[in-house]
Design a protein around this motif. Structure first.
Motif, PDB file in Angstrom:
ATOM      1  N   GLU A 130       0.822  -1.295  -0.170  1.00  0.00           N
ATOM      2  CA  GLU A 130      -0.394  -0.076  -0.330  1.00  0.00           C
ATOM      3  C   GLU A 130       0.690   1.383  -0.289  1.00  0.00           C
ATOM      4  O   GLU A 130       0.873   2.410  -0.924  1.00  0.00           O
ATOM      5  CB  GLU A 130      -0.715  -0.151   1.132  1.00  0.00           C
ATOM      6  N   LEU A 131       2.151   1.532   0.684  1.00  0.00           N
ATOM      7  CA  LEU A 131       2.731   2.315   0.669  1.00  0.00           C
ATOM      8  C   LEU A 131       3.345   2.471  -0.280  1.00  0.00           C
ATOM      9  O   LEU A 131       3.864   3.607  -0.922  1.00  0.00           O
ATOM     10  CB  LEU A 131       4.030   2.018   1.563  1.00  0.00           C
ATOM     11  N   ALA A 132       3.941   1.433  -1.158  1.00  0.00           N
ATOM     12  CA  ALA A 132       4.765   1.501  -1.728  1.00  0.00           C
ATOM     13  C   ALA A 132       3.703   1.851  -3.222  1.00  0.00           C
ATOM     14  O   ALA A 132       4.291   3.205  -4.126  1.00  0.00           O
ATOM     15  CB  ALA A 132       4.947   0.126  -3.108  1.00  0.00           C
ATOM     16  N   ALA A 149       9.719   3.029  -3.295  1.00  0.00           N
ATOM     17  CA  ALA A 149       8.372   2.074  -3.828  1.00  0.00           C
ATOM     18  C   ALA A 149       8.774   0.564  -4.406  1.00  0.00           C
ATOM     19  O   ALA A 149       8.204  -0.690  -3.890  1.00  0.00           O
ATOM     20  CB  ALA A 149       7.901   2.357  -4.346  1.00  0.00           C
ATOM     21  N   LEU A 150       9.864   0.617  -5.449  1.00  0.00           N
ATOM     22  CA  LEU A 150      10.070  -0.453  -5.758  1.00  0.00           C
ATOM     23  C   LEU A 150      10.784  -1.461  -5.406  1.00  0.00           C
ATOM     24  O   LEU A 150      11.103  -2.500  -5.184  1.00  0.00           O
ATOM     25  CB  LEU A 150      11.278  -0.129  -7.203  1.00  0.00           C
ATOM     26  N   LYS A 174       4.423  -9.133  -7.009  1.00  0.00           N
ATOM     27  CA  LYS A 174       4.068  -9.926  -7.986  1.00  0.00           C
ATOM     28  C   LYS A 174       1.909  -9.575  -7.352  1.00  0.00           C
ATOM     29  O   LYS A 174       1.338 -10.361  -7.976  1.00  0.00           O
ATOM     30  CB  LYS A 174       3.237 -11.549  -7.663  1.00  0.00           C
ATOM     31  N   ALA A 175       2.004  -8.783  -7.051  1.00  0.00           N
ATOM     32  CA  ALA A 175       0.706  -7.794  -6.193  1.00  0.00           C
ATOM     33  C   ALA A 175       0.504  -7.425  -7.699  1.00  0.00           C
ATOM     34  O   ALA A 175      -1.116  -6.661  -8.122  1.00  0.00           O
ATOM     35  CB  ALA A 175       0.676  -7.104  -5.090  1.00  0.00           C
ATOM     36  N   PHE A 176       0.856  -6.721  -8.441  1.00  0.00           N
ATOM     37  CA  PHE A 176       0.625  -5.663  -9.577  1.00  0.00           C
ATOM     38  C   PHE A 176       0.172  -6.728 -10.789  1.00  0.00           C
ATOM     39  O   PHE A 176       0.298  -7.952 -11.399  1.00  0.00           O
ATOM     40  CB  PHE A 176       1.664  -5.122  -9.843  1.00  0.00           C
ATOM     41  N   GLY A 177      -0.523  -6.157 -11.418  1.00  0.00           N
ATOM     42  CA  GLY A 177      -1.635  -6.357 -12.808  1.00  0.00           C
ATOM     43  C   GLY A 177      -0.579  -6.444 -14.231  1.00  0.00           C
ATOM     44  O   GLY A 177       0.556  -5.115 -13.648  1.00  0.00           O
ATOM     45  N   ARG A 178      -0.762  -6.546 -14.224  1.00  0.00           N
ATOM     46  CA  ARG A 178      -0.757  -6.083 -16.101  1.00  0.00           C
ATOM     47  C   ARG A 178      -0.830  -5.019 -16.233  1.00  0.00           C
ATOM     48  O   ARG A 178       0.451  -4.294 -16.549  1.00  0.00           O
ATOM     49  CB  ARG A 178      -1.315  -7.436 -17.056  1.00  0.00           C
ATOM     50  N   VAL A 232      10.887  -5.844 -10.208  1.00  0.00           N
ATOM     51  CA  VAL A 232       9.275  -5.684 -10.199  1.00  0.00           C
ATOM     52  C   VAL A 232       8.917  -6.696 -11.330  1.00  0.00           C
ATOM     53  O   VAL A 232       8.593  -7.923 -11.506  1.00  0.00           O
ATOM     54  CB  VAL A 232       8.680  -4.735 -10.520  1.00  0.00           C
ATOM     55  N   VAL A 233       9.182  -6.329 -12.486  1.00  0.00           N
ATOM     56  CA  VAL A 233       8.484  -6.531 -13.872  1.00  0.00           C
ATOM     57  C   VAL A 233       9.090  -8.160 -13.877  1.00  0.00           C
ATOM     58  O   VAL A 233       8.079  -9.715 -14.405  1.00  0.00           O
ATOM     59  CB  VAL A 233       8.489  -6.718 -14.732  1.00  0.00           C
TER      60      VAL A 233
END
Length: 222
Positions: free
Chosen positions: A51-53, A68-69, A75-79, A102-103
């Motif tokens: 959430e903070l990120a 943030a990274l 894995k929480a990010f959507g495409r 991340v990616v």
């Protein structure tokens, strides 16, 4: 600092701003002045906090985005989240960390790789090639390596930064990890001479693909 909010962290990052660090970073196209060792220390203290990120990323501040990274859950990010983030990452360090930290760890990485490779924006396409280089090294099954070399041979010399760097890395990675394609990869590098005269510090490997390939093969096989 488990109850840290975005404003608190931004204030802390502002206090860490160092004009000398910013001056060095600006020479490389970046726009933050926080020492990365100190930034990593903040991330270690904050621990993972998605959430903070997300809030820090939305601030638009480069130091906050780097932080943030470091504290997000990849894995929480959507495409679509990652696609939008990549297109908003216009400084080299943020761009590189987003792809590498991340990616590459996200289940949508392959889909994004293919999408970004075909993008007309060189910044976006460079991320596609960075992911391709990673796959060449780690999961090459299904990749058309001769086809990739065809494309590199045709496009590398005239590609703008940072696309040229990512394509050149893919060329070198193919040569390093795939002996059957090594001769052609070296020959392409020798003919195009991309980054041949790039200044390289003592102890560092030249980004000129033939030299890069030879040195890494020597280390791997020596």
């Amino acid at each position: 600092m488990t109850d840290a909010n975005v404003a608190d962290v931004l204030k802390e990052l502002a206090a860490l701003e160092d004009p000398a660090v910013r001056a060095v970073n600006e020479r490389h196209g970046d726009d933050h002045g926080v020492n990365l060792t100190k930034l990593r220390a903040v991330a270690k203290r904050l621990k993972t906090n998605q959430e903070l990120a997300v809030g820090l990323w939305r601030s638009g501040d480069s130091a906050a985005r780097l932080l943030a990274l470091l504290i997000c859950r990849p894995k929480a990010f959507g495409r679509e989240d990652l696609d939008q983030m990549l297109r908003a990452a216009r400084t080299p360090k943020v761009h590189t960390w987003l792809v590498n930290y991340v990616v590459k760890k996200n289940p949508h990485a392959e889909d994004l790789r293919l999408t970004w490779l075909a993008d007309p924006d060189p910044q976006v396409a460079s991320a596609g090639w960075a992911l391709t280089s990673d796959r060449v090294a780690k999961k090459p099954d299904g990749l058309d390596l001769p086809g990739l070399l065809d494309q590199v041979e045709t496009e590398l010399a005239d590609a703008p930064d940072p696309l040229q760097w990512s394509m050149n890395e893919t060329l070198a990675t193919i040569g390093i990890h795939h002996p059957g394609e090594r001769g052609r990869a070296v020959a392409i590098g020798e003919r195009l001479e991309v980054l041949k005269d790039y200044p390289t510090s003592p102890g560092c490997t030249s980004p000129y693909a033939p030299t890069w390939i030879a040195e890494l093969v020597r280390r791997r096989e020596g």
